[in-house]
Design a protein around this motif. Structure first.
Motif, short mmCIF file in Angstrom:
data_model
loop_
_atom_site.label_atom_id
_atom_site.label_comp_id
_atom_site.label_asym_id
_atom_site.label_seq_id
_atom_site.Cartn_x
_atom_site.Cartn_y
_atom_site.Cartn_z
N SER A 163 46.37 46.44 39.46
CA SER A 163 46.79 47.82 39.20
C SER A 163 48.25 48.01 39.49
N GLY A 164 48.99 46.90 39.51
CA GLY A 164 50.42 47.01 39.74
C GLY A 164 50.74 46.83 41.21
N PRO A 165 51.98 46.73 41.54
CA PRO A 165 52.41 46.49 42.93
C PRO A 165 51.87 47.58 43.85
N ALA A 166 51.32 47.16 44.98
CA ALA A 166 50.79 48.11 45.95
C ALA A 166 51.94 48.64 46.80
N ALA A 167 51.58 49.41 47.79
CA ALA A 167 52.58 49.99 48.67
C ALA A 167 53.31 48.90 49.42
N ALA A 168 54.59 49.18 49.78
CA ALA A 168 55.43 48.18 50.44
C ALA A 168 54.99 48.03 51.88
N ASP A 169 53.84 47.39 52.08
CA ASP A 169 53.33 47.13 53.41
C ASP A 169 53.43 45.63 53.66
N SER A 170 53.86 45.17 54.84
CA SER A 170 54.08 43.74 55.08
C SER A 170 52.80 42.95 54.88
N ALA A 171 51.66 43.45 55.40
CA ALA A 171 50.41 42.71 55.23
C ALA A 171 50.04 42.66 53.76
N ARG A 224 51.68 38.21 47.86
CA ARG A 224 52.41 36.96 47.71
C ARG A 224 51.44 35.80 47.58
N ASN A 225 50.40 35.81 48.40
CA ASN A 225 49.42 34.75 48.32
C ASN A 225 48.69 34.78 46.98
N GLU A 226 48.38 35.97 46.54
CA GLU A 226 47.71 36.07 45.26
C GLU A 226 48.61 35.59 44.14
N ARG A 227 49.88 35.92 44.28
CA ARG A 227 50.83 35.47 43.26
C ARG A 227 50.90 33.95 43.24
N VAL A 228 50.97 33.36 44.44
CA VAL A 228 51.02 31.89 44.51
C VAL A 228 49.77 31.30 43.88
N GLU A 229 48.62 31.87 44.20
CA GLU A 229 47.39 31.38 43.61
C GLU A 229 47.37 31.56 42.09
#
Lengths: 199, 252
Positions: A110-118, A124-129
């Motif tokens: 659904s697009g980039p979520a809120a700018a939360d570090s977790a 980022r992990n999902e992107r890597v996967e």
């Protein structure tokens, strides 16, 4: 003299003379790259283990035939690994294209979520996967040039030596591979689905 | 630079493989062309994603069991290298070695026998009966010439008679027509064992350094110790030398 300070050729020479310590040093120095290449090409740790073992078995048997004037030892090892991986891919049909989720249970991005570090980490992990799955979804002859040039940071000349083709061929295949990868990532970002990944 | 040339180098630009003037021109074009700028952004994002993937897998390596299996295979492969050393001493090789040694021994004995004095050829004088060596005492000049066992006795010759001839006598071993003149008689060797009853003897001619006389219990001139000398040795049946005679070559 410590094996750490010896060149690949020196270790190889000692190894062919029966020096187990030299073989062990050479193995530990070069096996990570060989294993990672096999893993990135096959997506299977079992296959990566088998390929790594086979590569160094071949080195034990054929090490005397290595000609340093024709290329570096890493390129020699990559070439052996590549041949074995391609045979595994053809035999086991490990390449599984990222299929659509027939049940529709996969999450839709659904697009980039809120700018939360977790959340950033998760994304980022999902992107890597996603990238990993997309790389595995490429045809083998595009995948290998992408793995060598973009994941192993080889130059065009080094990759050409491993693949046994011209530098221009490497560049054109890499351009095509990145185009396909970008397309897959765009498609995947519209409909996230990791179910097709072999691992 | 135009969009067509930009598209041919955007990949290298995004991957950091472009530098110098080409890089400057490509960046300048991207600043002026939104389409090419978007293309460059996509390529950079793709490159970042691939580098993130590479970084996430940097620690990947083969498990320890792979190394263990390879080291075991390495030892097995290296082990047979020691076998050929054992194979070299196979029974066939041992037989061959023994045969060669036997042939060398036979050859050595044959050469030694060739060096013993020939039977009498001049036919002068009565054939002397084989005589036993005298008791271990310095032999008088001109006595004691023993024949080889089984052969006719060589005629007795004395030094004095030999000196009268124009041609030196064929005393002792005659080899290839060489003419020799013996001087003195046989000297019994100190520490030599006593003769056995009925024991036959053999005379053998050879060459030895003068220094070897020391081992025979005889004095040696130190200044000439290294010079070779021809001698006749009387050997008993046990092969032990009993007496020695010095041979002086005559030159015409």
């Amino acid at each position: 003299m410590s094996e750490q300070n010896l060149s690949d050729q020196d270790l190889l020479n000692r190894m062919m003379g029966g020096d187990e310590a030299a073989f062990t040093a050479l193995y530990r120095r070069r096996q990570p790259a060989v294993y990672r290449f096999a893993l990135q090409m096959s997506g299977s740790r079992t296959t990566a283990e088998d390929v790594t073992q086979e590569v160094f078995m071949v080195l034990m048997r054929e090490g005397r035939n290595f000609d340093p004037s024709r290329g570096s030892l890493p390129a020699f090892l990559y070439g052996i690994a590549r041949n074995h991986v391609l045979r595994c891919l053809e035999r086991d049909q490990l390449y599984v294209p990222a299929a659509e989720d027939p049940d529709g249970s996969g999450e839709e991005a659904s697009g980039p979520a809120a700018a939360d570090s977790a959340l950033d980490d998760l994304l980022r992990n999902e992107r890597v996967e996603s990238v990993r799955g997309a790389v595995l979804g490429l045809p083998a002859h595009y995948r290998e040039v992408l793995v060598l040039c973009d994941l192993h940071e080889m130059s065009y000349e080094q990759a050409a030596a491993v693949l046994g083709c011209a530098v221009g061929t490497v560049r054109s295949r890499l351009r095509r591979a990145r185009g396909l990868l970008a397309e897959k990532l765009r498609t995947g970002s519209r409909k996230m689905n990791a179910a097709g990944c072999p691992i | 630079m135009n969009c067509h040339s930009f598209s041919s180098m955007v990949m290298d630009l995004a991957r950091g493989q472009l530098d110098g003037e080409a890089r400057r021109q490509a960046l300048a074009h991207a600043e002026t062309c939104s389409k090419c700028a978007a293309r460059l952004a996509d390529e950079r994002a793709l490159t970042a994603g691939l580098r993130a993937l590479a970084a996430s897998q940097q620690a990947e390596q083969a498990p320890v069991r792979v190394e263990a299996a390879l080291r075991l295979a390495f030892r097995r492969q290296a082990a047979p290298a020691a076998a050929p050393a054992v194979m070299r001493w196979s029974p066939r090789w041992r037989w061959a070695l023994a045969t060669v040694a036997a042939l060398l021994l036979i050859g050595a004995v044959w050469v030694l026998k060739l060096r013993t004095p020939a039977p009498a050829t001049a036919g002068r004088g009565p054939a002397a009966k084989p005589a036993a060596l005298p008791a271990p005492q310095p032999a008088p000049v001109g006595t004691v010439i023993l024949a080889r066992p089984g052969l006719k006795a060589a005629p007795a010759r004395t030094t004095a008679r030999a000196q009268k001839r124009k041609r030196p006598p064929q005393a002792g071993a005659v080899r290839n027509g060489e003419e020799r003149e013996t001087e003195g008689g046989f000297l019994p060797l100190p520490y030599a064992p006593a003769w056995g009853s009925g024991e036959s003897a053999m005379v053998v001619r050879g060459e030895m350094p003068r220094s070897a006389l020391v081992s025979l219990g005889l004095p040696v001139n130190a200044a000439r110790a290294a010079e070779p000398m021809k001698v006749d040795l009387v050997l008993g049946q046990d092969g032990v030398a009993r007496a020695i005679r010095f041979v002086r070559e005559s030159r015409r």
